[in-house]
Design a protein around this motif. Structure first.
Motif, PDB file in Angstrom:
ATOM      1  N   UNK A  45      53.723  35.117  57.771  1.00  0.00           N
ATOM      2  CA  UNK A  45      54.842  35.849  57.213  1.00  0.00           C
ATOM      3  C   UNK A  45      55.374  35.226  55.939  1.00  0.00           C
ATOM      4  N   UNK A  46      56.688  35.173  55.823  1.00  0.00           N
ATOM      5  CA  UNK A  46      57.336  34.624  54.629  1.00  0.00           C
ATOM      6  C   UNK A  46      57.692  33.151  54.793  1.00  0.00           C
ATOM      7  N   UNK A  84      60.140  28.161  52.929  1.00  0.00           N
ATOM      8  CA  UNK A  84      60.024  26.709  52.770  1.00  0.00           C
ATOM      9  C   UNK A  84      60.194  26.290  51.312  1.00  0.00           C
ATOM     10  N   UNK A  85      59.615  27.074  50.402  1.00  0.00           N
ATOM     11  CA  UNK A  85      59.721  26.757  48.978  1.00  0.00           C
ATOM     12  C   UNK A  85      61.163  26.850  48.492  1.00  0.00           C
ATOM     13  N   UNK A  86      61.887  27.880  48.904  1.00  0.00           N
ATOM     14  CA  UNK A  86      63.275  28.027  48.459  1.00  0.00           C
ATOM     15  C   UNK A  86      64.183  27.003  49.137  1.00  0.00           C
ATOM     16  N   UNK A 118      66.456  23.174  58.686  1.00  0.00           N
ATOM     17  CA  UNK A 118      65.458  23.968  57.970  1.00  0.00           C
ATOM     18  C   UNK A 118      64.711  24.896  58.926  1.00  0.00           C
ATOM     19  N   UNK A 119      64.327  24.357  60.080  1.00  0.00           N
ATOM     20  CA  UNK A 119      63.607  25.176  61.070  1.00  0.00           C
ATOM     21  C   UNK A 119      64.490  26.308  61.576  1.00  0.00           C
ATOM     22  N   UNK A 127      56.751  33.086  42.397  1.00  0.00           N
ATOM     23  CA  UNK A 127      56.275  31.798  41.889  1.00  0.00           C
ATOM     24  C   UNK A 127      56.056  30.818  43.039  1.00  0.00           C
ATOM     25  N   UNK A 128      55.480  31.343  44.131  1.00  0.00           N
ATOM     26  CA  UNK A 128      55.224  30.512  45.303  1.00  0.00           C
ATOM     27  C   UNK A 128      53.728  30.408  45.521  1.00  0.00           C
TER      28      UNK A 128
END
Length: 212
Positions: A7-8, A13-15, A44-45, A199-200
């Motif tokens: 999924x996303x 994670x990048x953001x 984060x999780x 941009x990921x």
């Protein structure tokens, strides 16, 4: 060979990395390292859980197993026990108390007010990431801020955060043998286009893989 839902997760994670959510939480709530997880990693999780599968914050480890949480965030699902989540939320709530002011609202119909305050601290960064993703896609699309492929009739529309997460939700991670790199399964061009405008690079997450 097995598959997990991707999924996303790489985008989230990048953001989260750009916002330095884990670093900020660990800076404000030190001493949280336990069973190889800091409070920041737990939060984060939880933010990823809010974005991917909004549901009551219990048995998050069970949610993480079919998802590529370990491959993207480096967190083993078994470490996300209800007890570990509660300790992280309690630590965040203690710092949240420092920010309470004249506009503080008393929660109702709950057993513990402090837990609601901690949950707000999880929902807020989740909403922030959600809005940033929507904003970046729209800005990258130019003045019209529209794209095709989001609906079956292929008409051009302005993408919303809900649409973006829906289409990225199609991504899966195929895990082969120990010596093989995991492979991201992309069946349509829309998710690839969204990853590009966001941009990921999914090759720069915490796990190596090839795009298939």
């Amino acid at each position: 060979m097995s598959e997990k839902r991707l999924g996303a997760l790489p985008v989230a994670a990048e953001f989260l990395r750009r916002l330095d959510v884990a670093g900020i939480v660990d800076g404000l709530c030190p001493g949280g390292a336990s069973a190889h997880l800091t409070h920041g990693q737990v939060i984060e999780a939880l933010v990823a859980n809010r974005l991917m599968s909004p549901a009551p914050l219990v048995r998050v480890g069970d949610w993480a197993r079919p998802w590529a949480v370990e491959e993207v965030f480096g967190i083993e699902p078994d470490l996300l026990s209800d007890d570990r989540l509660a300790r992280a939320l309690d630590a965040v709530e203690r710092r949240y108390h420092d920010f309470k002011g004249p506009l503080a609202v008393t929660p109702v119909f709950v057993q513990h007010h402090r837990r609601v305050a901690a949950l707000i601290q999880v929902i807020c960064p989740a909403l922030l990431v959600f809005c940033f993703i929507e904003r970046q896609v729209r800005r990258a699309l130019g003045p019209e801020q529209t794209m095709s492929g989001l609906y079956p009739d292929n008409r051009r529309v302005r993408p919303t955060g809900r649409m973006i997460f829906y289409h990225l939700g199609e991504l899966t991670l195929r895990i082969g043998h120990v010596t093989d790199s995991p492979t991201v399964q992309i069946t349509r061009g829309v998710p690839l286009h969204l990853l590009d405008v966001l941009d990921t690079d999914i090759g720069q997450t915490r796990w190596p893989q090839n795009c298939g």
